[in-house]
Design a protein around this motif. Structure first.
Motif, short mmCIF file in Angstrom:
data_model
loop_
_atom_site.label_atom_id
_atom_site.label_comp_id
_atom_site.label_asym_id
_atom_site.label_seq_id
_atom_site.Cartn_x
_atom_site.Cartn_y
_atom_site.Cartn_z
N THR A 252 46.18 48.30 41.48
CA THR A 252 46.30 47.61 40.20
C THR A 252 45.37 46.41 40.13
OG1 THR A 252 48.61 48.30 40.05
CG2 THR A 252 47.90 46.52 38.60
N LEU A 253 45.25 45.66 41.22
CA LEU A 253 44.37 44.49 41.24
C LEU A 253 42.90 44.89 41.10
CD1 LEU A 253 46.07 42.37 44.07
CD2 LEU A 253 46.09 41.92 41.60
N VAL A 254 42.52 46.02 41.67
CA VAL A 254 41.13 46.49 41.51
C VAL A 254 40.85 46.80 40.04
CG1 VAL A 254 39.59 48.42 42.02
CG2 VAL A 254 40.85 47.32 43.86
N GLN A 255 41.80 47.42 39.37
CA GLN A 255 41.62 47.75 37.95
C GLN A 255 41.56 46.51 37.07
OE1 GLN A 255 44.85 50.39 37.08
NE2 GLN A 255 44.00 52.12 38.22
N ARG A 256 42.39 45.52 37.37
CA ARG A 256 42.46 44.35 36.50
C ARG A 256 41.38 43.31 36.79
NH1 ARG A 256 48.78 42.65 35.52
NH2 ARG A 256 49.55 44.68 34.80
N CYS A 257 40.94 43.22 38.03
CA CYS A 257 40.03 42.13 38.41
C CYS A 257 38.59 42.57 38.56
CB CYS A 257 40.51 41.48 39.71
SG CYS A 257 42.17 40.80 39.60
N GLY A 258 38.32 43.86 38.56
CA GLY A 258 36.95 44.33 38.54
C GLY A 258 36.22 44.30 39.85
N GLY A 259 36.89 44.32 40.98
CA GLY A 259 36.23 44.37 42.27
C GLY A 259 36.46 45.72 42.93
N THR A 260 35.70 45.97 44.00
CA THR A 260 35.91 47.19 44.76
C THR A 260 37.14 47.03 45.66
OG1 THR A 260 34.50 46.46 46.58
CG2 THR A 260 33.44 47.63 44.75
N ASP A 261 37.51 48.14 46.29
CA ASP A 261 38.67 48.09 47.18
C ASP A 261 38.43 47.14 48.34
OD1 ASP A 261 40.19 49.27 49.72
OD2 ASP A 261 41.32 49.89 47.94
N ALA A 262 37.26 47.21 48.95
CA ALA A 262 36.95 46.34 50.09
C ALA A 262 36.86 44.88 49.67
CB ALA A 262 35.64 46.79 50.75
N GLN A 263 36.21 44.64 48.51
CA GLN A 263 36.11 43.25 48.03
C GLN A 263 37.48 42.66 47.71
OE1 GLN A 263 33.50 43.77 44.68
NE2 GLN A 263 31.61 43.58 45.92
N THR A 264 38.35 43.47 47.15
CA THR A 264 39.69 42.99 46.83
C THR A 264 40.48 42.66 48.09
OG1 THR A 264 39.70 44.35 44.81
CG2 THR A 264 41.83 43.56 45.61
N ALA B 2 38.79 36.07 44.02
CA ALA B 2 40.10 35.55 44.43
C ALA B 2 40.73 34.74 43.30
CB ALA B 2 39.95 34.70 45.68
N LEU B 3 39.89 34.04 42.53
CA LEU B 3 40.40 33.25 41.41
C LEU B 3 40.99 34.16 40.33
CD1 LEU B 3 40.56 30.28 40.53
CD2 LEU B 3 38.40 30.62 39.32
N ARG B 4 40.32 35.29 40.09
CA ARG B 4 40.85 36.23 39.10
C ARG B 4 42.14 36.89 39.59
NH1 ARG B 4 35.29 37.56 38.88
NH2 ARG B 4 35.64 39.51 40.03
N ILE B 5 42.23 37.14 40.90
CA ILE B 5 43.45 37.74 41.45
C ILE B 5 44.63 36.77 41.31
CG2 ILE B 5 44.54 38.50 43.60
CD1 ILE B 5 41.87 39.65 44.47
N CYS B 6 44.39 35.48 41.55
CA CYS B 6 45.46 34.49 41.44
C CYS B 6 45.89 34.26 40.00
CB CYS B 6 45.02 33.17 42.07
SG CYS B 6 44.84 33.24 43.86
N ALA B 7 45.05 34.69 39.04
CA ALA B 7 45.44 34.58 37.64
C ALA B 7 46.40 35.70 37.23
CB ALA B 7 44.21 34.58 36.75
N GLN B 8 46.52 36.72 38.08
CA GLN B 8 47.43 37.83 37.80
C GLN B 8 48.85 37.45 38.25
OE1 GLN B 8 46.33 40.48 36.13
NE2 GLN B 8 44.29 39.51 36.11
N PRO B 9 49.85 38.21 37.82
CA PRO B 9 51.22 37.95 38.29
C PRO B 9 51.31 37.98 39.81
CG PRO B 9 51.27 39.47 36.43
CD PRO B 9 49.83 39.30 36.81
N MET B 10 52.05 37.04 40.37
CA MET B 10 52.12 36.90 41.82
C MET B 10 52.81 38.07 42.50
SD MET B 10 50.65 34.15 43.13
CE MET B 10 49.27 34.62 42.08
#
Length: 534
Positions: free
Chosen positions: A282-294, A264-272
């Motif tokens: 896009t968030l899965v690609q940038r933050c490195g989590g699976t679809d379910a984890q994201t 969640a911390l890595r997701i919040c570092a991305q553009p809002m």
């Protein structure tokens, strides 16, 4: 070209000062009227407040014991006190369209014989007063305004925490300055450099030194409660709250929870905007989590507080005092339709009267040598009478308009907003013999307390939408129906605007998709793509 003199007679409309004051008082809100009354009390010595009902006296203006009729808009009535004027009406049910005026001059009786006894305050003579308690049931005198005044502000809450920190005088001053620079939501809107320049001017060395102290103080501010306070933007606010959960010493997160918080911390570092659009791919690609984890991390972020200072906002300014009260009549015949009583709120009616002593002295004094001063005092006395009369006319007009609204919208007071009927200003204006602009002034910033809540008078007006039967449905009722559809929808498959439009057509209401979108946005409801559960 010859020059000459000519005399011509013509007519034109002009607003007298009394009429101008009447129009201005009519459009004032309750708070603005209270301020106007206080100003007049300070400026005019012939006006005074009265705790009890003032005795009526004839000061040269016509008295009126009956309410103003619909056609007599300019009738003269000038009782000596606004407190004397408290009128109410009883609205019959659906089978009876009569609105019967009722008197609402009953004052609360504190004795068995109905008389009011004024008890002196012993507190000023040294006797201990009854202490305030924290139990609302025991303290009947606590109201919403007093609770609002006792509400702790965000700045006070932060200053109290800052006192526990062992800081140097310079760091403590910098922290206090940043706390006072926060907005109501708890954000620090101004950059540190701008704050430093505002104190040091154009001296670069002092600006650099202040920025250093502010940077240290900002780190301390971020460690205070509530988590997220002092953030510069939404992303930083969310990250501060997530870090507070990761660094919780009393309840450290489990490894699985810590991994979720890190994602969640890595997701919040991305553009809002990626988070707002729910661009999971896009968030899965940038933050490195699976679809379910994201999705789980986004659900965690959705539970965070975007405005840390929300619960500290002063609620006193949001308190609405109704001008009109609509109370159901309890005693009704079996099987009879409900009845309602419409009355003015006595708490918002200023109890004014002309100062008897000053008026009598001026009446018996013929002026003598000081004729100019006597004429000026006579003018002030006349202004006081005008002011009382205009306030009475203001409340009379509000009551008449409110009574007409309740009579037209009686189904709303029985069944709720789904039973609202179309109503425009012209209908009330034609019924009462007033101009539409007058109705508009009356219904702006005036509120009515009903069994379903407190509403602005403008709430009861709305355009009509065509139905299959050839009738009209109120736009307010359609909004309520849309809200009901969305409240009962499936979280996994929310209703689109087109589907809501089709559902309204099934109910016999012709409503286009664009109109549904307009009403949905007016209700502050997100579109279907954002209402879908993760």
């Amino acid at each position: 070209m010859k020059q000459g003199l000519s005399l011509r007679v013509s007519q034109h409309l002009a607003l007298t000062p009394q009429l101008q004051q009447s129009i201005r008082l009519l459009q004032l809100s309750t708070l603005e009227l209270s301020q106007e009354v206080e100003q007049m009390l300070d400026e005019n010595p012939f006006l005074e407040l009265s705790q009890d009902e003032a005795v009526r006296e004839d000061f040269g203006l016509a008295q009126a014991d009956s309410p103003v009729s619909a056609g007599d808009r300019d009738s003269e009535f000038a009782p000596n006190s606004v407190a004397d004027y408290a009128d109410s009406t009883r609205v019959e049910g659906q089978n009876n369209d009569e609105v019967t005026p009722l008197t609402a001059t009953e004052e609360p009786s504190w004795d068995g014989d109905g008389t009011t006894e004024m008890v002196p305050d012993d507190g000023e003579w040294g006797v201990e007063a009854k202490p305030k308690t924290n139990n609302l049931a025991e303290d009947d005198e606590l109201d919403a305004t007093e609770l609002a005044r006792s509400h702790e502000s965000l700045q006070s809450h932060l200053h109290r925490q800052a006192l526990r920190l062992r800081l140097s005088e310079t760091d403590a001053s910098a922290l206090r300055f940043l706390i006072e620079s926060l907005n109501d939501d708890g954000y620090l809107e101004d950059p540190l450099e701008d704050l430093a320049r505002g104190l040091a001017g154009d001296d670069p060395e002092q600006v650099e030194e202040l920025v250093h102290h502010f940077t240290v103080a900002l780190g301390l501010l971020h460690s205070l409660e509530p988590a997220g306070v002092g953030a510069r933007d939404l992303g930083e606010c969310l990250r501060l709250q997530i870090r507070a959960q990761l660094d919780d010493v009393l309840e450290p997160p489990s490894p699985a929870r810590a991994a979720q918080l890190a994602l969640a911390l890595r997701i919040c570092a991305q553009p809002m905007d990626l988070l707002a659009r729910r661009d999971i791919k896009t968030l899965v690609q940038r933050c490195g989590g699976t679809d379910a984890q994201t999705r789980e991390a986004m659900a965690l972020i959705a539970r965070l507080e975007p405005k840390p200072g929300r619960r500290f906002v002063d609620v006193e300014r949001n308190i609405i005092v109704p001008d009109v009260l609509v109370v159901p009549v309890t005693k009704t015949r079996a099987g009879a339709s409900p009845q309602f009583r419409v009355m003015l709120n006595p708490d918002v009616m200023p109890k004014l009267r002309v100062h008897d002593i000053y008026a009598n002295v001026l009446r018996n004094h013929r002026g003598g040598k000081d004729a100019a001063g006597h004429a000026a005092l006579q003018q002030r006395l006349q202004e006081a009478r005008w002011f009382i009369k205009n306030i009475q006319q203001r409340f009379d007009t509000i009551l008449r308009v409110s009574t007409a609204i309740v009579e037209r919208q009686k189904n709303f007071f029985t069944h709720g907003e789904l039973a609202m009927r179309p109503l425009v200003l012209r209908e009330i204006a034609d019924e009462l013999g007033l101009h539409e602009s007058t109705i508009s002034r009356v219904t702006t910033a005036k509120y009515m307390a009903t069994p379903f809540g407190t509403f602005e008078l403008k709430y009861f007006f709305g355009s009509g939408l065509g139905t299959e039967s050839g009738g009209n449905a109120s736009s307010t009722a359609v909004r309520a129906l849309i809200k009901q559809f969305i409240a009962s929808e499936s979280a996994k498959k929310p209703l689109s605007d087109n589907q809501i439009s089709e559902m309204l057509k099934e109910q016999g209401i012709e409503c286009a998709r664009r109109t549904v979108a307009k009403y949905r946005e007016g209700l502050k409801i997100a579109p279907a793509s954002l209402r879908k559960a993760l």
